[in-house]
Design an enzyme around this catalytic site. Sequence first.
Site, short mmCIF file in Angstrom:
data_model
loop_
_atom_site.label_atom_id
_atom_site.label_comp_id
_atom_site.label_asym_id
_atom_site.label_seq_id
_atom_site.Cartn_x
_atom_site.Cartn_y
_atom_site.Cartn_z
N ASP A 7 0.82 -1.18 -0.15
CA ASP A 7 0.21 -0.16 -0.06
C ASP A 7 0.77 1.29 0.10
OD1 ASP A 7 -2.48 1.64 0.40
OD2 ASP A 7 -1.83 1.81 2.68
N ASP A 9 -0.45 4.98 0.94
CA ASP A 9 -0.92 5.95 2.24
C ASP A 9 -0.83 5.31 3.46
OD1 ASP A 9 -1.31 8.50 0.78
OD2 ASP A 9 -3.07 7.41 -0.02
N ASP A 174 -2.15 -1.17 5.70
CA ASP A 174 -2.72 -0.45 6.76
C ASP A 174 -4.19 -0.13 7.12
OD1 ASP A 174 -2.90 1.85 4.98
OD2 ASP A 174 -3.05 3.10 6.58
#
Length: 223
Positions: A7, A9, A174
């Site tokens: 990922d 961000d 996340d």
Amino acid sequence: MQALAIDIDGTLTRADGSLDPRVIDPLRTWPDPVVVATGKALPYPVGLCEFVGIPVRIIAENGGAVYLADDDLLEFTGDRERAQRVIKRYTDEGHSLGWGSVDFVNRWRETELAVNIDQQLEPLEEIATDEGMRVFDTGYAYHVTAPTVDKGVGLRTVGTRLDIDPSSFAVIGDSENDAAMFDLAGVSYAVANGDDTAKAAADHITEATYADGMLEALEALRE
């Protein structure tokens, strides 16, 4: 080592959202395919791959867009027209997308639309459900997308096209939009700042947050 899906961000970034430069060399030197998987629109992960100096292998828009430099094929799945209906009803009710007059967040989106995390979620979810869509809360935006689209679908597509089983991937993320990839991966890591959905789905949770957690996960994979 193994193929890596990661990922952006909250995973490659600092807490303020800026890219942590320490992630560049580990990604450049990873010996197996690296796939950048994000909720952002297509140009962002393309630019990231090019500036990092790795082949452009991306899952964008939460699985709605997949491009691989290996076969030079761009695939879209999703229902932007229906997402647009959700957004129109949302704004007609007096709500705002929250991006200002020049909306770079949605300008290049092909398969979904996004609303600023500061805006009201409940009416957006109600309208999306009524239109047969769903909302991903990534912690950075509310993404209105088709219920059949997620990063796991994107990872399956990538695996088929690269002839790599999704279970051969390590995944680091996340957010709840990473959980579908976690379910398919051979091993998965949620960084410590991750949301509850990501942490519950991950095989491991790092001690460190943000890019520090990502670097911790890579070190564990090397070992």
